[in-house]
Design a protein around this motif. Structure first.
Motif, PDB file in Angstrom:
ATOM      1  N   THR A   1     -18.138   9.555 -13.568  1.00 10.83           N
ATOM      2  CA  THR A   1     -17.058   8.949 -13.562  1.00 10.83           C
ATOM      3  C   THR A   1     -16.586   8.798 -15.163  1.00 10.83           C
ATOM      4  OG1 THR A   1     -17.859   6.773 -13.610  1.00 10.83           O
ATOM      5  CG2 THR A   1     -17.131   7.664 -11.424  1.00 10.83           C
ATOM      6  N   SER A   2     -15.160   8.658 -15.499  1.00  8.35           N
ATOM      7  CA  SER A   2     -14.696   8.469 -16.682  1.00  8.35           C
ATOM      8  C   SER A   2     -15.140   7.140 -17.151  1.00  8.35           C
ATOM      9  CB  SER A   2     -13.016   8.499 -16.582  1.00  8.35           C
ATOM     10  OG  SER A   2     -12.517   7.730 -15.850  1.00  8.35           O
ATOM     11  N   GLN A   3     -15.276   6.114 -16.203  1.00  8.97           N
ATOM     12  CA  GLN A   3     -15.814   4.749 -17.118  1.00  8.97           C
ATOM     13  C   GLN A   3     -17.284   4.885 -17.371  1.00  8.97           C
ATOM     14  OE1 GLN A   3     -14.599   5.403 -13.624  1.00  8.97           O
ATOM     15  NE2 GLN A   3     -12.769   3.818 -13.347  1.00  8.97           N
ATOM     16  N   GLN A   4     -17.998   5.597 -16.815  1.00  7.15           N
ATOM     17  CA  GLN A   4     -19.459   5.829 -16.976  1.00  7.15           C
ATOM     18  C   GLN A   4     -19.679   6.823 -18.044  1.00  7.15           C
ATOM     19  OE1 GLN A   4     -20.688   7.503 -13.307  1.00  7.15           O
ATOM     20  NE2 GLN A   4     -21.756   5.547 -12.566  1.00  7.15           N
ATOM     21  N   GLN A   5     -18.752   7.817 -18.407  1.00 11.97           N
ATOM     22  CA  GLN A   5     -18.804   8.700 -19.607  1.00 11.97           C
ATOM     23  C   GLN A   5     -18.413   8.103 -20.773  1.00 11.97           C
ATOM     24  OE1 GLN A   5     -16.121  12.034 -18.488  1.00 11.97           O
ATOM     25  NE2 GLN A   5     -17.725  12.829 -16.787  1.00 11.97           N
ATOM     26  N   ALA A   6     -17.634   7.149 -20.724  1.00  8.29           N
ATOM     27  CA  ALA A   6     -17.113   6.305 -21.766  1.00  8.29           C
ATOM     28  C   ALA A   6     -18.102   5.562 -22.524  1.00  8.29           C
ATOM     29  CB  ALA A   6     -16.027   5.208 -21.390  1.00  8.29           C
ATOM     30  N   LYS A   7     -19.218   5.317 -21.702  1.00  4.51           N
ATOM     31  CA  LYS A   7     -20.506   4.661 -22.270  1.00  4.51           C
ATOM     32  C   LYS A   7     -21.570   5.427 -22.886  1.00  4.51           C
ATOM     33  CE  LYS A   7     -19.877   0.912 -19.054  1.00  4.51           C
ATOM     34  NZ  LYS A   7     -20.085   0.299 -17.714  1.00  4.51           N
TER      35      LYS A   7
ATOM     36  N   ARG B   1     -13.712  14.688 -33.660  1.00  2.55           N
ATOM     37  CA  ARG B   1     -13.738  16.056 -33.773  1.00  2.55           C
ATOM     38  C   ARG B   1     -13.865  16.789 -32.527  1.00  2.55           C
ATOM     39  NH1 ARG B   1     -19.934  16.556 -36.148  1.00  2.55           N
ATOM     40  NH2 ARG B   1     -20.859  16.504 -34.107  1.00  2.55           N
ATOM     41  N   THR B   2     -13.587  18.353 -32.827  1.00  2.00           N
ATOM     42  CA  THR B   2     -13.977  19.144 -31.438  1.00  2.00           C
ATOM     43  C   THR B   2     -15.106  18.820 -30.975  1.00  2.00           C
ATOM     44  OG1 THR B   2     -12.651  20.843 -32.650  1.00  2.00           O
ATOM     45  CG2 THR B   2     -14.111  21.380 -30.597  1.00  2.00           C
ATOM     46  N   GLY B   3     -14.972  18.438 -29.429  1.00  2.00           N
ATOM     47  CA  GLY B   3     -15.962  18.275 -28.728  1.00  2.00           C
ATOM     48  C   GLY B   3     -16.356  16.949 -28.408  1.00  2.00           C
ATOM     49  N   ASP B   4     -15.643  15.668 -28.796  1.00  3.92           N
ATOM     50  CA  ASP B   4     -15.593  14.380 -28.709  1.00  3.92           C
ATOM     51  C   ASP B   4     -14.795  14.079 -27.288  1.00  3.92           C
ATOM     52  OD1 ASP B   4     -17.173  14.011 -30.706  1.00  3.92           O
ATOM     53  OD2 ASP B   4     -15.507  13.055 -32.144  1.00  3.92           O
ATOM     54  N   LEU B   5     -15.289  13.140 -26.600  1.00  4.92           N
ATOM     55  CA  LEU B   5     -14.577  12.728 -25.497  1.00  4.92           C
ATOM     56  C   LEU B   5     -13.717  11.864 -25.776  1.00  4.92           C
ATOM     57  CD1 LEU B   5     -17.686  12.564 -23.024  1.00  4.92           C
ATOM     58  CD2 LEU B   5     -15.889  14.180 -22.794  1.00  4.92           C
ATOM     59  N   VAL B   6     -12.386  11.573 -25.092  1.00  5.39           N
ATOM     60  CA  VAL B   6     -11.578  10.797 -25.433  1.00  5.39           C
ATOM     61  C   VAL B   6     -10.921  10.150 -24.103  1.00  5.39           C
ATOM     62  CG1 VAL B   6     -10.556  11.695 -27.588  1.00  5.39           C
ATOM     63  CG2 VAL B   6      -9.786  12.577 -25.335  1.00  5.39           C
ATOM     64  N   PHE B   7     -10.791   8.706 -24.221  1.00  6.60           N
ATOM     65  CA  PHE B   7     -10.696   7.963 -22.915  1.00  6.60           C
ATOM     66  C   PHE B   7      -9.215   7.180 -22.920  1.00  6.60           C
ATOM     67  CE2 PHE B   7     -14.931   8.765 -23.071  1.00  6.60           C
ATOM     68  CZ  PHE B   7     -15.460   9.410 -22.002  1.00  6.60           C
ATOM     69  N   PHE B   8      -8.723   7.094 -21.511  1.00  7.92           N
ATOM     70  CA  PHE B   8      -7.482   6.312 -21.595  1.00  7.92           C
ATOM     71  C   PHE B   8      -7.561   5.457 -20.482  1.00  7.92           C
ATOM     72  CE2 PHE B   8      -7.239  10.702 -23.341  1.00  7.92           C
ATOM     73  CZ  PHE B   8      -6.663  10.488 -24.270  1.00  7.92           C
ATOM     74  N   ASN B   9      -6.668   4.534 -20.725  1.00  6.21           N
ATOM     75  CA  ASN B   9      -6.376   3.431 -19.526  1.00  6.21           C
ATOM     76  C   ASN B   9      -4.883   3.718 -19.030  1.00  6.21           C
ATOM     77  OD1 ASN B   9      -5.637   1.445 -17.881  1.00  6.21           O
ATOM     78  ND2 ASN B   9      -6.218  -0.139 -19.525  1.00  6.21           N
ATOM     79  N   THR B  10      -5.011   4.500 -17.708  1.00  7.95           N
ATOM     80  CA  THR B  10      -3.570   5.092 -17.335  1.00  7.95           C
ATOM     81  C   THR B  10      -3.313   4.144 -16.125  1.00  7.95           C
ATOM     82  OG1 THR B  10      -4.789   6.801 -15.955  1.00  7.95           O
ATOM     83  CG2 THR B  10      -4.197   7.588 -18.132  1.00  7.95           C
TER      84      THR B  10
ATOM     85  N   LYS C   1      -6.080  -0.937 -15.470  1.00  3.70           N
ATOM     86  CA  LYS C   1      -7.395  -1.311 -15.154  1.00  3.70           C
ATOM     87  C   LYS C   1      -8.740  -0.999 -15.698  1.00  3.70           C
ATOM     88  CE  LYS C   1      -5.354  -1.985 -10.412  1.00  3.70           C
ATOM     89  NZ  LYS C   1      -5.403  -1.666  -8.973  1.00  3.70           N
ATOM     90  N   GLY C   2      -8.235  -0.652 -17.001  1.00  2.00           N
ATOM     91  CA  GLY C   2      -9.772  -0.132 -17.635  1.00  2.00           C
ATOM     92  C   GLY C   2      -9.551   1.363 -17.724  1.00  2.00           C
ATOM     93  N   ILE C   3     -10.666   1.963 -18.129  1.00  2.12           N
ATOM     94  CA  ILE C   3     -10.712   3.382 -18.511  1.00  2.12           C
ATOM     95  C   ILE C   3     -10.608   3.920 -17.045  1.00  2.12           C
ATOM     96  CG2 ILE C   3     -12.145   5.298 -18.937  1.00  2.12           C
ATOM     97  CD1 ILE C   3     -13.054   3.478 -21.439  1.00  2.12           C
ATOM     98  N   SER C   4      -9.580   5.250 -17.076  1.00  4.12           N
ATOM     99  CA  SER C   4      -9.300   5.641 -15.813  1.00  4.12           C
ATOM    100  C   SER C   4      -8.995   7.441 -16.048  1.00  4.12           C
ATOM    101  CB  SER C   4      -8.233   5.332 -15.171  1.00  4.12           C
ATOM    102  OG  SER C   4      -7.043   4.977 -16.027  1.00  4.12           O
ATOM    103  N   HIS C   5      -9.076   7.766 -17.293  1.00  2.00           N
ATOM    104  CA  HIS C   5      -8.958   9.123 -17.424  1.00  2.00           C
ATOM    105  C   HIS C   5      -9.468   9.677 -18.808  1.00  2.00           C
ATOM    106  CE1 HIS C   5      -6.580  12.947 -17.103  1.00  2.00           C
ATOM    107  NE2 HIS C   5      -6.311  12.817 -18.427  1.00  2.00           N
ATOM    108  N   ALA C   6     -10.227  10.858 -18.745  1.00  6.08           N
ATOM    109  CA  ALA C   6     -10.968  11.519 -19.725  1.00  6.08           C
ATOM    110  C   ALA C   6     -10.614  12.872 -19.978  1.00  6.08           C
ATOM    111  CB  ALA C   6     -12.266  11.572 -19.176  1.00  6.08           C
ATOM    112  N   GLY C   7     -10.684  12.992 -21.306  1.00  7.00           N
ATOM    113  CA  GLY C   7     -10.460  14.428 -21.722  1.00  7.00           C
ATOM    114  C   GLY C   7     -11.586  14.860 -22.999  1.00  7.00           C
ATOM    115  N   VAL C   8     -11.394  16.048 -23.540  1.00  8.27           N
ATOM    116  CA  VAL C   8     -11.972  16.477 -24.666  1.00  8.27           C
ATOM    117  C   VAL C   8     -11.080  17.023 -25.698  1.00  8.27           C
ATOM    118  CG1 VAL C   8     -12.352  18.659 -23.784  1.00  8.27           C
ATOM    119  CG2 VAL C   8     -14.040  17.768 -25.385  1.00  8.27           C
ATOM    120  N   TYR C   9     -11.411  16.485 -27.114  1.00  2.00           N
ATOM    121  CA  TYR C   9     -10.723  16.829 -28.119  1.00  2.00           C
ATOM    122  C   TYR C   9     -11.099  18.312 -28.695  1.00  2.00           C
ATOM    123  CZ  TYR C   9      -8.496  16.524 -32.652  1.00  2.00           C
ATOM    124  OH  TYR C   9      -7.784  16.805 -33.661  1.00  2.00           O
TER     125      TYR C   9
END
Length: 154
Positions: A69-75, A86-95, A98-106
């Motif tokens: 999950t994105s919540q787990q990935q954010a840890k 930098r390229t390859g870093d995970l980025v996280f959003f609160n959409t 209620k906390g982190i709910s979306h993930a992407g990769v830079y």
């Protein structure tokens, strides 16, 4: 001796050029080839992805295992300041509010790739007002070797 050096140099050039053609695609190439794959809640395959499933799929190509999950990935990995992404870093959003709910990769150039519920796999500017306002954190889960592989240096 001169012929031996020329032969060794020629073999090195041939070996090096052959290695790059068989090298795994860079992360940008992979993302570009996957753009438009539909969003699917809980999706983890080319038939459809949710955001964290897309991250797992991409990073698995580099033998990096991420939580589901994105919540787990954010840890996972180590925190990275937004100014040092930098390229390859995970980025996280609160959409959801209620906390982190979306993930992407830079992927560089101020952009990130993600599985959008409205557009499927897509590329968006990190400065996009919607995502900029909802940005929470970035995490680095790659070492220097994998980073170099992701950007096509090796």
């Amino acid at each position: 001796m001169k012929k031996l050096i020329i032969s060794i140099f020629g073999a090195a050039v041939l070996f090096t050029s052959g290695a790059t053609s068989t090298e795994a695609s860079t992360i940008n190439t992979m993302v570009n080839n996957m753009t438009g794959i539909p969003y699917k809640w809980g999706g983890t395959t080319m038939a459809g992805f949710d955001c964290s499933g897309f991250m797992r799929y991409l990073f698995n190509k580099y033998s990096i295992e991420l939580p589901r999950t994105s919540q787990q990935q954010a840890k996972a990995g180590t925190p990275v300041a937004k100014t040092n992404i930098r390229t390859g870093d995970l980025v996280f959003f609160n959409t959801t509010g209620k906390g982190i709910s979306h993930a992407g990769v830079y992927i560089g150039g101020g952009q990130f790739a993600h599985a959008s519920s409205s557009k499927g796999v897509s590329i968006t500017k990190l400065s996009n007002p919607y995502f900029n306002d909802r940005y929470v954190t970035a995490r680095r889960v790659t070492g220097q070797f994998m980073y170099n592989k992701m950007i096509g240096k090796i």
